[in-house]
Motif scaffolding. Structure first.
Motif, short mmCIF file in Angstrom:
data_model
loop_
_atom_site.label_atom_id
_atom_site.label_comp_id
_atom_site.label_asym_id
_atom_site.label_seq_id
_atom_site.Cartn_x
_atom_site.Cartn_y
_atom_site.Cartn_z
N UNK A 233 0.86 -1.18 0.00
CA UNK A 233 0.00 0.00 0.00
C UNK A 233 0.90 1.23 0.00
N UNK A 234 0.99 1.88 -1.15
CA UNK A 234 1.97 2.96 -1.27
C UNK A 234 3.36 2.36 -1.18
N UNK A 235 4.13 2.80 -0.20
CA UNK A 235 5.44 2.19 0.04
C UNK A 235 5.42 1.24 1.23
N UNK A 236 4.26 1.10 1.88
CA UNK A 236 4.15 0.22 3.04
C UNK A 236 3.81 -1.20 2.59
N UNK A 237 4.43 -2.17 3.22
CA UNK A 237 4.21 -3.57 2.87
C UNK A 237 3.85 -4.33 4.14
N UNK A 238 2.82 -5.16 4.07
CA UNK A 238 2.44 -6.03 5.17
C UNK A 238 2.50 -7.47 4.69
#
Length: 249
Positions: free
Chosen positions: A210-215
């Motif tokens: 999500x955007x530059x965030x990764x889960x």
């Protein structure tokens, strides 16, 4: 921008991105270090002298890891981060990447983090997502994962999650640098390449970007190190109190 022999544009990005290259008069240096091709193979099948064995042992001692598979996971993710950083950084800054054939990259398994890599020849290749995927995921991370699974019984899903997490982390660092230096072109290329690579069948189920965030959907096992917590992209919100084995995806 054409690739320069020293890949100097990577240096401002930090240690995970910068790559040592052999000067023209020293193409064979350093001969004492193994290539990554040798590290992925069975050059020392008896174990103790094998580059991967040396690296996992070093990481285990540094972390005081209670299980070898934890050190194997952390070692793999560290090397994956180096390779993705170099490839993604070159593609975003130069528009191309050097040939990262495992036979051209020498590695010091006894070195500190980030992994000490030395590219003995610089040859330009295209900087598109398919080439990056071939250069890192297929040429390096698949044989690396196979070697680690055979020696340390690390779950395949965990290693795929590590590969995706390392890519997302490299992209986040590069995006932060690009935005801080007004390089919106680099940020855009980085984001597009990362999304395309993470859509590859081997990585698509590893997590959500999500955007530059990764889960991620798996755990690298770092929480099992004494005194450690969970990573920023971990599937766990907090370290499990008691779990014999973490999710591996």
């Amino acid at each position: 921008m054409d690739l320069d022999p020293e890949l100097a544009a990577l240096r401002p990005l930090g240690g995970f991105f910068a790559l040592r290259t052999a000067p023209p008069a020293a193409r064979e240096a350093p001969p004492s270090l193994p290539t990554l091709a040798e590290a992925y193979g069975d050059a020392s099948p008896d174990g103790d002298g094998h580059p991967l064995t040396l690296r996992v042992r070093k990481v285990a001692l540094a972390l005081r890891a209670p299980e070898t598979r934890i050190a194997a996971s952390v070692a793999q993710q560290g090397l994956a981060a180096r390779l993705w950083s170099v490839a993604l950084g070159c593609a975003a800054l130069y528009g191309s990447l050097p040939d990262l054939d495992p036979r051209l990259l020498r590695w010091d398994p006894r070195g500190s983090a980030p992994d000490d890599l030395w590219l003995t020849e610089v040859h330009a290749r295209p900087g598109d997502a398919a080439t990056l995927t071939d250069a890192v995921l297929h040429a390096h991370l698949e044989p690396l994962a196979e070697a680690l699974r055979s020696r340390h019984s690390v779950a395949p899903g965990l290693l795929r999650g590590n590969a995706a997490s390392a890519l997302a982390g490299a992209a986040r660092q590069l995006d932060r640098w690009a935005r801080g230096h007004g390089r919106t072109d680099v940020s855009a290329r980085c984001g597009a390449l990362t999304a395309q690579i993470l859509a590859h069948p081997l990585l698509a189920a590893t997590g959500t970007l999500t955007g530059t965030a990764f889960r991620r959907r798996s755990c690298c096992l770092y929480y099992r190190v004494p005194g450690a917590g969970v990573c920023g992209d971990c599937c766990f919100a907090r370290p499990p109190r008691s779990s014999p084995r973490a999710p591996s995806g």
